[in-house]
Scaffold this motif. Structure first.
Motif, mmCIF file in Angstrom:
data_model
loop_
_atom_site.group_PDB
_atom_site.id
_atom_site.type_symbol
_atom_site.label_atom_id
_atom_site.label_comp_id
_atom_site.label_asym_id
_atom_site.label_seq_id
_atom_site.Cartn_x
_atom_site.Cartn_y
_atom_site.Cartn_z
ATOM 1 N N GLY A 165 0.822 -1.198 0.000
ATOM 2 C CA GLY A 165 0.000 0.000 0.000
ATOM 3 C C GLY A 165 0.861 1.255 0.000
ATOM 4 O O GLY A 165 2.082 1.190 0.202
ATOM 5 N N VAL A 166 0.220 2.400 -0.231
ATOM 6 C CA VAL A 166 0.941 3.656 -0.393
ATOM 7 C C VAL A 166 0.443 4.705 0.589
ATOM 8 O O VAL A 166 -0.768 4.838 0.829
ATOM 9 N N ILE A 167 1.390 5.455 1.154
ATOM 10 C CA ILE A 167 1.111 6.622 1.987
ATOM 11 C C ILE A 167 1.624 7.841 1.240
ATOM 12 O O ILE A 167 2.753 7.836 0.735
ATOM 13 N N ALA A 168 0.807 8.872 1.149
ATOM 14 C CA ALA A 168 1.220 10.138 0.532
ATOM 15 C C ALA A 168 1.211 11.220 1.604
ATOM 16 O O ALA A 168 0.217 11.383 2.311
ATOM 17 N N ILE A 169 2.316 11.940 1.730
ATOM 18 C CA ILE A 169 2.432 13.014 2.727
ATOM 19 C C ILE A 169 2.578 14.338 1.992
ATOM 20 O O ILE A 169 3.471 14.512 1.167
ATOM 21 N N ASP A 170 1.701 15.290 2.304
ATOM 22 C CA ASP A 170 1.689 16.576 1.607
ATOM 23 C C ASP A 170 2.511 17.629 2.350
ATOM 24 O O ASP A 170 2.806 17.495 3.543
ATOM 25 N N ASN A 171 2.883 18.681 1.615
ATOM 26 C CA ASN A 171 3.578 19.858 2.156
ATOM 27 C C ASN A 171 4.965 19.566 2.691
ATOM 28 O O ASN A 171 5.450 20.261 3.601
ATOM 29 N N VAL A 172 5.638 18.574 2.133
ATOM 30 C CA VAL A 172 6.949 18.210 2.674
ATOM 31 C C VAL A 172 8.050 19.185 2.265
ATOM 32 O O VAL A 172 9.164 19.111 2.787
ATOM 33 N N PHE A 173 7.778 20.115 1.331
ATOM 34 C CA PHE A 173 8.768 21.131 0.978
ATOM 35 C C PHE A 173 8.621 22.375 1.840
ATOM 36 O O PHE A 173 9.576 23.107 2.052
ATOM 37 N N TRP A 174 7.408 22.633 2.323
ATOM 38 C CA TRP A 174 7.094 23.794 3.163
ATOM 39 C C TRP A 174 7.686 25.086 2.581
ATOM 40 O O TRP A 174 8.485 25.771 3.199
ATOM 41 N N GLY A 175 7.279 25.328 1.323
ATOM 42 C CA GLY A 175 7.728 26.536 0.647
ATOM 43 C C GLY A 175 9.217 26.558 0.351
ATOM 44 O O GLY A 175 9.793 27.626 0.123
ATOM 45 N N GLY A 176 9.850 25.406 0.346
ATOM 46 C CA GLY A 176 11.286 25.313 0.108
ATOM 47 C C GLY A 176 12.130 25.438 1.358
ATOM 48 O O GLY A 176 13.357 25.271 1.311
ATOM 49 N N GLU A 181 18.979 25.031 5.835
ATOM 50 C CA GLU A 181 19.402 24.603 7.176
ATOM 51 C C GLU A 181 19.349 25.747 8.191
ATOM 52 O O GLU A 181 19.356 25.507 9.401
ATOM 53 N N ALA A 182 19.310 26.992 7.704
ATOM 54 C CA ALA A 182 19.213 28.122 8.613
ATOM 55 C C ALA A 182 17.818 28.247 9.218
ATOM 56 O O ALA A 182 17.644 28.934 10.225
ATOM 57 N N ARG A 183 16.844 27.592 8.587
ATOM 58 C CA ARG A 183 15.472 27.621 9.120
ATOM 59 C C ARG A 183 15.362 26.600 10.242
ATOM 60 O O ARG A 183 15.376 25.396 10.009
ATOM 61 N N THR A 184 15.282 27.095 11.454
ATOM 62 C CA THR A 184 15.210 26.214 12.615
ATOM 63 C C THR A 184 13.869 26.309 13.329
ATOM 64 O O THR A 184 13.728 25.835 14.457
ATOM 65 N N ASP A 185 12.876 26.955 12.670
ATOM 66 C CA ASP A 185 11.551 26.997 13.271
ATOM 67 C C ASP A 185 10.894 25.617 13.161
ATOM 68 O O ASP A 185 11.319 24.750 12.394
ATOM 69 N N ASP A 186 9.839 25.420 13.922
ATOM 70 C CA ASP A 186 9.311 24.081 14.176
ATOM 71 C C ASP A 186 8.967 23.275 12.930
ATOM 72 O O ASP A 186 9.425 22.139 12.776
ATOM 73 N N VAL A 187 8.147 23.842 12.039
ATOM 74 C CA VAL A 187 7.650 23.035 10.919
ATOM 75 C C VAL A 187 8.767 22.599 9.972
ATOM 76 O O VAL A 187 8.853 21.402 9.636
ATOM 77 N N PRO A 188 9.634 23.500 9.517
ATOM 78 C CA PRO A 188 10.724 23.023 8.645
ATOM 79 C C PRO A 188 11.580 21.949 9.297
ATOM 80 O O PRO A 188 11.992 20.991 8.632
ATOM 81 N N VAL A 189 11.848 22.089 10.588
ATOM 82 C CA VAL A 189 12.669 21.099 11.286
ATOM 83 C C VAL A 189 11.956 19.751 11.342
ATOM 84 O O VAL A 189 12.544 18.699 11.058
ATOM 85 N N VAL A 190 10.662 19.762 11.687
ATOM 86 C CA VAL A 190 9.894 18.512 11.756
ATOM 87 C C VAL A 190 9.875 17.815 10.402
ATOM 88 O O VAL A 190 10.134 16.608 10.300
ATOM 89 N N LEU A 191 9.597 18.574 9.341
ATOM 90 C CA LEU A 191 9.511 17.981 8.010
ATOM 91 C C LEU A 191 10.866 17.500 7.507
ATOM 92 O O LEU A 191 10.969 16.439 6.871
ATOM 93 N N GLU A 193 13.446 16.508 9.389
ATOM 94 C CA GLU A 193 13.828 15.319 10.145
ATOM 95 C C GLU A 193 12.978 14.110 9.751
ATOM 96 O O GLU A 193 13.489 12.977 9.652
ATOM 97 N N LEU A 194 11.689 14.343 9.503
ATOM 98 C CA LEU A 194 10.820 13.238 9.101
ATOM 99 C C LEU A 194 11.256 12.678 7.750
ATOM 100 O O LEU A 194 11.316 11.461 7.561
#
Length: 221
Positions: A165-176, A181-191, A193-194
């Protein structure tokens, strides 16, 4: 042949979108147009992503699907339109307001009976599905909700989706921002690392699609 992707070039993006629009079912077009008038419309997936989801449902022979994050229901409708008459989509969301729009369009499209909308925290809904030993495995899952919970959703979906089966995860670029690596705010870091975790996960076969804000496709081994 090229050594890098051109799919996010604006001219090529428009080329892709125009052709996806030419095959968009009328029911999806009506929902997309209404959603354009709603505050937060940017949360709707692109028409190209909808086309890919419809393709995957057909190609995989999906009978049971799972969605985390419904908004006004475009992605759920894209999936439901391709399910067989006895197919089912379990759709998880918190908002009664936005999903009321979704329900209306699902009903008008004649697929409301294929969609099991469950309002409440998705983590709890997924845990309940996992705890139900009699629940058949899912063929396809789409994750597009609160980004901080993506790692948990990924693990839950791995438990619920069948092998192959397949899982699709959206927004994994988060606007690039995931590539900065200078972006250390929560969402870019979570995405970031994931993505690193998934790429090293020997339980799956993953690949990126440069559609919308980035889609990560994951095939469970």
């Amino acid at each position: 042949m090229s050594t890098h992707s051109h799919a996010i070039d604006p001219a090529l993006a428009k080329f892709m979108r125009d052709h996806a629009l030419s095959r968009e079912p009328p029911a999806l077009a009506r929902l997309r147009e209404e959603t354009r008038t709603i505050e937060g419309a940017v949360m709707q997936i692109s028409v190209e992503q909808g086309a890919v989801m419809r393709f995957l449902v057909r190609a995989l022979g999906v009978r049971r699907a799972l969605e985390i994050g419904v908004f006004t229901g475009y992605s759920a409708l894209a999936v439901a339109l391709e399910l067989p008459a006895d197919g089912r989509l379990v759709a998880c969301d918190r908002s009664e307001e936005w999903t009321a729009v979704a329900r209306r369009h699902w009903r008008e499209a004649g697929v409301e009976d294929r969609i099991d909308l469950r309002l409440g925290p998705a983590v709890e809904t997924l845990d309940a599905l996992i705890d139900n030993d009699d629940a058949a495995p899912f063929d396809f899952a789409f994750i597009d909700a609160d980004k901080g919970a993506y790692p948990r959703y990924y693990e839950q979906c791995l438990h619920l989706v069948r092998a192959g089966g397949v899982i699709a995860i959206d927004n994994v670029f988060w606007g690039g921002s995931v590539a900065d690596e200078a972006r250390t705010d929560d969402v870019p870091v979570v995405l970031r690392e994931l993505t690193t975790t998934i790429m090293a996960d020997d339980r799956v076969d993953p690949c990126h699609l440069p559609l919308g804000d980035g889609v990560l496709l994951i095939r469970k081994r």
